[in-house]
Scaffold this motif. Structure first.
Motif, mmCIF file in Angstrom:
data_model
loop_
_atom_site.group_PDB
_atom_site.id
_atom_site.type_symbol
_atom_site.label_atom_id
_atom_site.label_comp_id
_atom_site.label_asym_id
_atom_site.label_seq_id
_atom_site.Cartn_x
_atom_site.Cartn_y
_atom_site.Cartn_z
ATOM 1 N N ALA A 34 1.087 -1.257 -0.198
ATOM 2 C CA ALA A 34 0.339 -0.100 -0.090
ATOM 3 C C ALA A 34 1.077 1.624 0.199
ATOM 4 O O ALA A 34 0.846 2.054 -0.582
ATOM 5 C CB ALA A 34 -0.700 0.209 1.463
ATOM 6 N N LEU A 35 2.327 0.981 0.749
ATOM 7 C CA LEU A 35 2.310 2.295 0.570
ATOM 8 C C LEU A 35 3.341 2.642 0.277
ATOM 9 O O LEU A 35 3.548 3.636 -1.011
ATOM 10 C CB LEU A 35 3.908 2.439 1.960
ATOM 11 C CG LEU A 35 3.457 2.092 3.349
ATOM 12 C CD1 LEU A 35 4.688 1.826 4.141
ATOM 13 C CD2 LEU A 35 2.422 3.922 3.431
ATOM 14 N N ALA A 36 4.134 1.226 -1.196
ATOM 15 C CA ALA A 36 4.641 2.006 -2.171
ATOM 16 C C ALA A 36 3.320 1.848 -3.803
ATOM 17 O O ALA A 36 4.167 2.928 -4.147
ATOM 18 C CB ALA A 36 5.082 0.336 -3.187
ATOM 19 N N THR A 37 2.722 1.748 -3.645
ATOM 20 C CA THR A 37 1.087 2.446 -4.293
ATOM 21 C C THR A 37 0.974 3.664 -4.698
ATOM 22 O O THR A 37 1.126 4.000 -5.132
ATOM 23 C CB THR A 37 -0.053 1.472 -4.388
ATOM 24 O OG1 THR A 37 0.158 -0.327 -4.700
ATOM 25 C CG2 THR A 37 -1.070 1.762 -5.336
ATOM 26 N N THR A 38 1.213 4.024 -2.710
ATOM 27 C CA THR A 38 0.785 5.252 -2.463
ATOM 28 C C THR A 38 1.966 6.110 -2.997
ATOM 29 O O THR A 38 1.670 7.574 -4.380
ATOM 30 C CB THR A 38 1.013 5.766 -0.933
ATOM 31 O OG1 THR A 38 -0.071 4.999 -0.640
ATOM 32 C CG2 THR A 38 0.541 7.086 -1.149
ATOM 33 N N ALA A 51 10.050 -1.545 -5.251
ATOM 34 C CA ALA A 51 9.750 -0.162 -3.649
ATOM 35 C C ALA A 51 9.078 -1.104 -2.268
ATOM 36 O O ALA A 51 9.076 -0.958 -2.025
ATOM 37 C CB ALA A 51 9.049 0.657 -4.350
ATOM 38 N N THR A 52 8.085 -1.693 -3.408
ATOM 39 C CA THR A 52 7.821 -2.790 -2.242
ATOM 40 C C THR A 52 8.898 -4.018 -2.385
ATOM 41 O O THR A 52 8.714 -4.094 -0.473
ATOM 42 C CB THR A 52 6.744 -3.993 -3.207
ATOM 43 O OG1 THR A 52 5.405 -2.897 -3.636
ATOM 44 C CG2 THR A 52 5.515 -4.814 -2.330
ATOM 45 N N GLY A 53 9.669 -4.179 -2.412
ATOM 46 C CA GLY A 53 10.231 -5.082 -2.198
ATOM 47 C C GLY A 53 11.602 -4.782 -0.763
ATOM 48 O O GLY A 53 11.648 -5.157 0.219
ATOM 49 N N LEU A 54 12.007 -3.179 -1.447
ATOM 50 C CA LEU A 54 12.758 -2.789 -0.617
ATOM 51 C C LEU A 54 11.874 -2.020 0.920
ATOM 52 O O LEU A 54 12.303 -1.891 2.162
ATOM 53 C CB LEU A 54 12.771 -1.223 -1.191
ATOM 54 C CG LEU A 54 14.034 -2.086 -2.525
ATOM 55 C CD1 LEU A 54 14.168 -0.278 -2.728
ATOM 56 C CD2 LEU A 54 15.714 -2.109 -1.784
ATOM 57 N N PHE A 55 10.605 -2.102 0.968
ATOM 58 C CA PHE A 55 10.269 -1.947 2.111
ATOM 59 C C PHE A 55 10.155 -3.149 3.375
ATOM 60 O O PHE A 55 9.793 -3.263 4.118
ATOM 61 C CB PHE A 55 8.862 -1.350 1.372
ATOM 62 C CG PHE A 55 8.590 0.044 1.089
ATOM 63 C CD1 PHE A 55 9.789 1.359 1.360
ATOM 64 C CD2 PHE A 55 7.278 0.463 0.603
ATOM 65 C CE1 PHE A 55 9.413 2.472 0.640
ATOM 66 C CE2 PHE A 55 7.224 2.912 0.328
ATOM 67 C CZ PHE A 55 8.515 3.078 -0.025
ATOM 68 N N VAL A 60 12.307 -6.223 7.507
ATOM 69 C CA VAL A 60 12.538 -7.118 8.179
ATOM 70 C C VAL A 60 14.186 -7.051 8.609
ATOM 71 O O VAL A 60 14.944 -7.300 9.241
ATOM 72 C CB VAL A 60 13.388 -8.359 7.004
ATOM 73 C CG1 VAL A 60 14.397 -9.709 7.348
ATOM 74 C CG2 VAL A 60 11.758 -9.207 6.230
ATOM 75 N N LEU A 61 15.337 -5.735 8.064
ATOM 76 C CA LEU A 61 16.699 -5.635 7.797
ATOM 77 C C LEU A 61 16.264 -4.482 10.026
ATOM 78 O O LEU A 61 17.032 -4.501 10.444
ATOM 79 C CB LEU A 61 16.977 -4.250 7.531
ATOM 80 C CG LEU A 61 18.875 -4.317 7.701
ATOM 81 C CD1 LEU A 61 19.488 -4.761 7.983
ATOM 82 C CD2 LEU A 61 19.091 -3.170 6.617
ATOM 83 N N ALA A 62 15.255 -3.897 9.600
ATOM 84 C CA ALA A 62 15.380 -3.280 11.345
ATOM 85 C C ALA A 62 14.722 -4.527 12.247
ATOM 86 O O ALA A 62 15.656 -4.036 13.462
ATOM 87 C CB ALA A 62 14.361 -2.181 11.238
ATOM 88 N N THR A 63 13.585 -4.685 11.568
ATOM 89 C CA THR A 63 13.119 -5.864 12.902
ATOM 90 C C THR A 63 14.948 -6.926 13.300
ATOM 91 O O THR A 63 14.650 -7.700 14.838
ATOM 92 C CB THR A 63 13.056 -6.773 12.337
ATOM 93 O OG1 THR A 63 10.917 -6.583 11.989
ATOM 94 C CG2 THR A 63 11.869 -8.241 13.595
ATOM 95 N N ARG A 64 15.882 -7.109 12.754
ATOM 96 C CA ARG A 64 16.634 -7.417 13.260
ATOM 97 C C ARG A 64 17.646 -6.846 13.975
ATOM 98 O O ARG A 64 18.373 -7.285 14.937
ATOM 99 C CB ARG A 64 17.833 -8.225 11.813
ATOM 100 C CG ARG A 64 16.808 -9.420 10.918
ATOM 101 C CD ARG A 64 17.165 -10.235 11.607
ATOM 102 N NE ARG A 64 18.462 -11.072 12.057
ATOM 103 C CZ ARG A 64 18.500 -12.401 12.595
ATOM 104 N NH1 ARG A 64 17.861 -13.277 13.464
ATOM 105 N NH2 ARG A 64 20.029 -12.350 12.351
ATOM 106 N N ALA A 65 17.656 -5.422 13.824
ATOM 107 C CA ALA A 65 19.142 -4.403 14.268
ATOM 108 C C ALA A 65 17.296 -4.993 15.507
ATOM 109 O O ALA A 65 18.554 -4.018 16.984
ATOM 110 C CB ALA A 65 18.806 -3.492 13.568
ATOM 111 N N LEU A 66 16.410 -4.202 15.888
ATOM 112 C CA LEU A 66 15.945 -4.606 17.060
ATOM 113 C C LEU A 66 16.356 -5.138 17.994
ATOM 114 O O LEU A 66 16.502 -5.265 19.353
ATOM 115 C CB LEU A 66 14.787 -3.476 17.045
ATOM 116 C CG LEU A 66 14.173 -2.957 16.848
ATOM 117 C CD1 LEU A 66 12.626 -2.562 16.100
ATOM 118 C CD2 LEU A 66 14.430 -1.781 17.585
#
Length: 246
Positions: A34-38, A51-55, A60-66
């Protein structure tokens, strides 16, 4: 990014954790799309898939960092939608100023999004480092509520735009009498109502997961019984069509 927090599951909660994980995964995928489509519509539609893949990758990357650095036992970070009301116009404006190919416009849009993410991270780190979090108390509720409402409106507007294939409100309203548009719009409305009813009537994540599973199964079962191929579904606007560049 939004964080699910730190909580301890009981030993018998393995199945519950798996169900919650499935629902959050579906939610994250739908939200990223939805964000990518916006942001990537019109002249930028070639970058929708990327864009969808990057989001999703960023989530995933932010979850691993947390998990590794944030001290959370069960973290979850998903691309945030609260800033889309500011980010989407900025992306479109920056891309429209580029006189070049569609790839150049997509690259510019991705650069704007990436830069905003990095700058936002630095600013939030600085705010936390300097102990300025208390300044949030000075932020008026009406301003915060209005900002969130505008973000929600953009998400709903984008969803209707996807279903109708139009970007202007007047054009959307004119297409409501089109049987093909109704074929896309009515099931989406019914599913939204079913989700709302499930959340009101039942506690837990199982009803939501069941509705999503039944909706997906019913969709492809309808395609199979009606003899409509995946390409035919794309032609009808029932599945996303992304160019080779995206």
């Amino acid at each position: 990014m939004q964080d699910a927090g730190d909580y301890k599951q009981p030993p018998s909660g393995v199945v519950r954790s798996a169900l919650v994980g499935m629902i959050l995964g579906i939610d994250a995928t739908a939200l990223c799309l939805a964000l990518a489509t916006t942001c990537f519509s019109g002249a930028l539609v070639a970058g929708l898939g990327l864009a969808t893949g990057l989001f999703l990758f960023g989530s995933v990357l932010a979850t691993r960092a947390l998990y590794h650095f944030g001290g959370f036992r069960q973290p979850l970070a998903i691309s945030q939608d609260t800033t889309i009301s500011v980010l989407a116009p900025a992306v479109v404006l920056a891309a429209s100023a580029v006189a070049g190919t569609a790839d150049a416009k997509v690259a510019t849009a991705l650069a704007v999004i990436g830069t905003s993410a990095v700058v936002s991270g630095i600013v939030f780190w600085g705010v936390g480092r300097l102990g300025w979090g208390r300044l949030v108390r000075m932020f008026p509720y009406p301003v915060a509520a209005g900002f969130l409402a505008s973000s929600g409106y953009l998400l709903v507007y984008t969803a209707v735009s996807i279903l109708t294939g139009q970007t202007q409100l007047a054009d959307m309203l004119q297409t409501l009498g089109n049987p093909l548009v109704q074929l896309r719009l009515l099931p989406a409305v019914f599913m939204a109502l079913a989700m709302v009813a499930a959340l009101r009537l039942w506690a837990g994540s199982l009803p939501v997961l069941a509705i999503v599973f039944l909706a997906m199964t019913g969709f492809y079962a309808a395609l199979l019984t009606s003899g409509v191929s995946l390409e035919g579904a794309r032609e009808l606007g029932l599945l996303p069509r992304v160019s080779a560049a995206g």
